[in-house]
Design a protein around this motif. Sequence first.
Motif, PDB file in Angstrom:
ATOM      1  N   ILE A 152      25.199   4.611  -1.640  1.00  0.00           N
ATOM      2  CA  ILE A 152      25.017   3.760  -2.814  1.00  0.00           C
ATOM      3  C   ILE A 152      23.983   4.372  -3.750  1.00  0.00           C
ATOM      4  CG2 ILE A 152      24.329   1.464  -3.619  1.00  0.00           C
ATOM      5  CD1 ILE A 152      25.137   0.428  -0.819  1.00  0.00           C
ATOM      6  N   ARG A 153      24.346   4.530  -5.018  1.00  0.00           N
ATOM      7  CA  ARG A 153      23.395   4.911  -6.069  1.00  0.00           C
ATOM      8  C   ARG A 153      22.673   3.631  -6.477  1.00  0.00           C
ATOM      9  NH1 ARG A 153      20.908   9.414  -7.920  1.00  0.00           N
ATOM     10  NH2 ARG A 153      22.846  10.477  -7.324  1.00  0.00           N
ATOM     11  N   VAL A 154      21.416   3.518  -6.090  1.00  0.00           N
ATOM     12  CA  VAL A 154      20.677   2.269  -6.214  1.00  0.00           C
ATOM     13  C   VAL A 154      20.277   2.003  -7.667  1.00  0.00           C
ATOM     14  CG1 VAL A 154      18.602   1.027  -5.483  1.00  0.00           C
ATOM     15  CG2 VAL A 154      19.842   2.471  -3.850  1.00  0.00           C
ATOM     16  N   LYS A 155      20.445   0.763  -8.072  1.00  0.00           N
ATOM     17  CA  LYS A 155      20.006   0.306  -9.392  1.00  0.00           C
ATOM     18  C   LYS A 155      18.797  -0.619  -9.297  1.00  0.00           C
ATOM     19  CE  LYS A 155      23.201   2.503 -11.588  1.00  0.00           C
ATOM     20  NZ  LYS A 155      22.851   3.642 -12.455  1.00  0.00           N
ATOM     21  N   ALA A 156      18.743  -1.434  -8.249  1.00  0.00           N
ATOM     22  CA  ALA A 156      17.642  -2.392  -8.114  1.00  0.00           C
ATOM     23  C   ALA A 156      17.389  -2.679  -6.640  1.00  0.00           C
ATOM     24  CB  ALA A 156      17.956  -3.684  -8.862  1.00  0.00           C
ATOM     25  N   CYS A 157      16.137  -2.975  -6.306  1.00  0.00           N
ATOM     26  CA  CYS A 157      15.740  -3.282  -4.922  1.00  0.00           C
ATOM     27  C   CYS A 157      14.945  -4.584  -4.914  1.00  0.00           C
ATOM     28  CB  CYS A 157      14.858  -2.190  -4.322  1.00  0.00           C
ATOM     29  SG  CYS A 157      15.312  -0.507  -4.750  1.00  0.00           S
ATOM     30  N   GLY A 158      15.081  -5.347  -3.840  1.00  0.00           N
ATOM     31  CA  GLY A 158      14.323  -6.577  -3.701  1.00  0.00           C
ATOM     32  C   GLY A 158      13.017  -6.361  -2.966  1.00  0.00           C
ATOM     33  N   LEU A 159      11.965  -7.085  -3.405  1.00  0.00           N
ATOM     34  CA  LEU A 159      10.685  -7.113  -2.691  1.00  0.00           C
ATOM     35  C   LEU A 159      10.559  -8.457  -1.996  1.00  0.00           C
ATOM     36  CD1 LEU A 159      10.019  -4.882  -4.960  1.00  0.00           C
ATOM     37  CD2 LEU A 159       7.642  -5.519  -4.554  1.00  0.00           C
ATOM     38  N   ASN A 160      10.188  -8.421  -0.721  1.00  0.00           N
ATOM     39  CA  ASN A 160      10.033  -9.635   0.076  1.00  0.00           C
ATOM     40  C   ASN A 160       8.673  -9.639   0.754  1.00  0.00           C
ATOM     41  OD1 ASN A 160      12.947 -10.787   0.020  1.00  0.00           O
ATOM     42  ND2 ASN A 160      13.227  -8.626   0.544  1.00  0.00           N
ATOM     43  N   PHE A 161       8.247 -10.820   1.203  1.00  0.00           N
ATOM     44  CA  PHE A 161       6.949 -10.904   1.851  1.00  0.00           C
ATOM     45  C   PHE A 161       6.908 -10.058   3.117  1.00  0.00           C
ATOM     46  CE2 PHE A 161       3.090 -12.604   3.576  1.00  0.00           C
ATOM     47  CZ  PHE A 161       2.364 -12.984   2.460  1.00  0.00           C
ATOM     48  N   ILE A 162       8.054  -9.914   3.790  1.00  0.00           N
ATOM     49  CA  ILE A 162       8.097  -9.081   4.995  1.00  0.00           C
ATOM     50  C   ILE A 162       7.709  -7.642   4.668  1.00  0.00           C
ATOM     51  CG2 ILE A 162      10.560  -8.599   4.718  1.00  0.00           C
ATOM     52  CD1 ILE A 162       8.708  -8.985   8.064  1.00  0.00           C
ATOM     53  N   ASP A 163       7.942  -7.202   3.419  1.00  0.00           N
ATOM     54  CA  ASP A 163       7.577  -5.840   3.036  1.00  0.00           C
ATOM     55  C   ASP A 163       6.056  -5.650   3.045  1.00  0.00           C
ATOM     56  OD1 ASP A 163      10.265  -4.925   2.545  1.00  0.00           O
ATOM     57  OD2 ASP A 163      10.245  -6.121   0.717  1.00  0.00           O
ATOM     58  N   LEU A 164       5.325  -6.707   2.706  1.00  0.00           N
ATOM     59  CA  LEU A 164       3.861  -6.640   2.788  1.00  0.00           C
ATOM     60  C   LEU A 164       3.419  -6.504   4.234  1.00  0.00           C
ATOM     61  CD1 LEU A 164       4.327  -7.905  -0.087  1.00  0.00           C
ATOM     62  CD2 LEU A 164       2.183  -9.129   0.268  1.00  0.00           C
ATOM     63  N   MET A 165       4.068  -7.259   5.113  1.00  0.00           N
ATOM     64  CA  MET A 165       3.710  -7.204   6.533  1.00  0.00           C
ATOM     65  C   MET A 165       4.050  -5.842   7.125  1.00  0.00           C
ATOM     66  SD  MET A 165       4.827 -11.064   7.645  1.00  0.00           S
ATOM     67  CE  MET A 165       3.970 -10.990   9.217  1.00  0.00           C
ATOM     68  N   VAL A 166       5.169  -5.267   6.697  1.00  0.00           N
ATOM     69  CA  VAL A 166       5.526  -3.923   7.146  1.00  0.00           C
ATOM     70  C   VAL A 166       4.468  -2.934   6.697  1.00  0.00           C
ATOM     71  CG1 VAL A 166       7.156  -2.020   6.816  1.00  0.00           C
ATOM     72  CG2 VAL A 166       8.014  -4.319   7.281  1.00  0.00           C
ATOM     73  N   ARG A 167       4.060  -3.013   5.441  1.00  0.00           N
ATOM     74  CA  ARG A 167       3.063  -2.078   4.928  1.00  0.00           C
ATOM     75  C   ARG A 167       1.767  -2.128   5.736  1.00  0.00           C
ATOM     76  NH1 ARG A 167       0.610  -4.211   0.281  1.00  0.00           N
ATOM     77  NH2 ARG A 167      -1.252  -4.372   1.589  1.00  0.00           N
ATOM     78  N   GLN A 168       1.386  -3.317   6.164  1.00  0.00           N
ATOM     79  CA  GLN A 168       0.164  -3.466   6.941  1.00  0.00           C
ATOM     80  C   GLN A 168       0.363  -3.109   8.412  1.00  0.00           C
ATOM     81  OE1 GLN A 168      -1.306  -7.444   6.383  1.00  0.00           O
ATOM     82  NE2 GLN A 168      -1.900  -7.099   4.262  1.00  0.00           N
ATOM     83  N   GLY A 169       1.615  -2.928   8.832  1.00  0.00           N
ATOM     84  CA  GLY A 169       1.881  -2.748  10.254  1.00  0.00           C
ATOM     85  C   GLY A 169       1.752  -4.050  11.004  1.00  0.00           C
TER      86      GLY A 169
END
Length: 405
Positions: A72-89
């Motif tokens: 898929i040639r990406v046009k847009a991505c969603g940000l979710n709160f789980i992404d913050l938790m992933v970033r922090q480990g």
Amino acid sequence: MAKEGAQRAEETEQMIDKEGGREANEGGAGGSLRAGDAKEMRAVVLSAFGGLNKLRVSKKAMPEPQEGELKIRVKACGLNFIDLMVRQGNIDNPPKTPLVPGFECSGIVEALGDSVKGFEIGDRVMAFVNYNAWAEVVCTPVEFVYKIPDDMTFSEAAAFPMNFVTAYMMLFEVANLREGMSVLVHSAGGGVGQAVAQLCSTIPNVTVFGTASSFKHEAIKNSVTHLFDRNADYVQEVKRISADGVDIVLDCLCGENTGKGLSLLKPLGTYILYGSSNMVTGETKSFFSFAKSWWQVEKVNPIKLYEENKVIAGFSLLNLLFKQNRGGLVKGVMDKLLNLYNSKKIKPVVDSLWALEEVKEAMQRIHDRGNIGKLILDVEKAPTPLMANDSTETSEAGEEEEDHE
């Protein structure tokens, strides 16, 4: 709407033709690239778990679809709160870094892996991705990909899968929402909260109690029946309106709210935990905050649940998809949701669009609980100069200085 859909489809075909022609010119006769001419793409890379300084936009090798996958040639991505938790480990069994975050995106099908059926190059799609979504190109199994309605924009499509599937499955698959019931939802101004409110409106006489930061109340007051400040004593407010409490509690906060939610349940009511945002109190993982929130969680006594006729449940869409192999079940839910969208009964709420290079600022907006609806990374959006300087590649020395501070 039909005219816009036709124009969008025509633009998509022209884009695919242009990309294909350019690749053919680069690759010479037959369009194939010589060995060593590795294709690259931009992607948001998390170098290590921690603060915002661990994120940057880098060049990575472009993936190619394996058997059963779509490129898929990406046009847009969603940000979710789980992404913050992933970033922090701050999740169970986090993957190894460096990694490309992100679990949902929308774009255009650019290539098909072997044995893929039901899709063609040029199709407009939205998809779940097991990480790697925040990039210009992604590959994901066909079972996680869904075609986009003609009048749905790419940003709306990137805001659709996680929020609406989560909301729908909690309400209808787990809690069995029916006419005349009542629902308490926290973070009513967020993406899932707004999806819950819209889905509740499709069932007659459903009362929705919502909590949200006071500055969001004016914007979302018409989406819920009763709205309370997230810092107020909402338990007493709910009981003042409904002495028996509510039928369904949807809790993304955890901590002390677990006990409050259980206390508000009517007999045969269902409490569903689907997040733990109270454990994310700062930019980096805090073991003190985690321990405090965990200590505040109500210790559930099965005998008490039996005596009070209450149900306690948990819901994790990502685990359902990627660990428990329920992609077929989710596809059935997506079909129902797309019917609701086409009937104009639901519509994703997009808070704002951000360039890939602005991912830090976008994440900070979620940290601050400032969004109403979904934040979207727009892959084709140009960053503002200041944000571009702040969010692209930095030197190793600069990173070490930030870490030390």
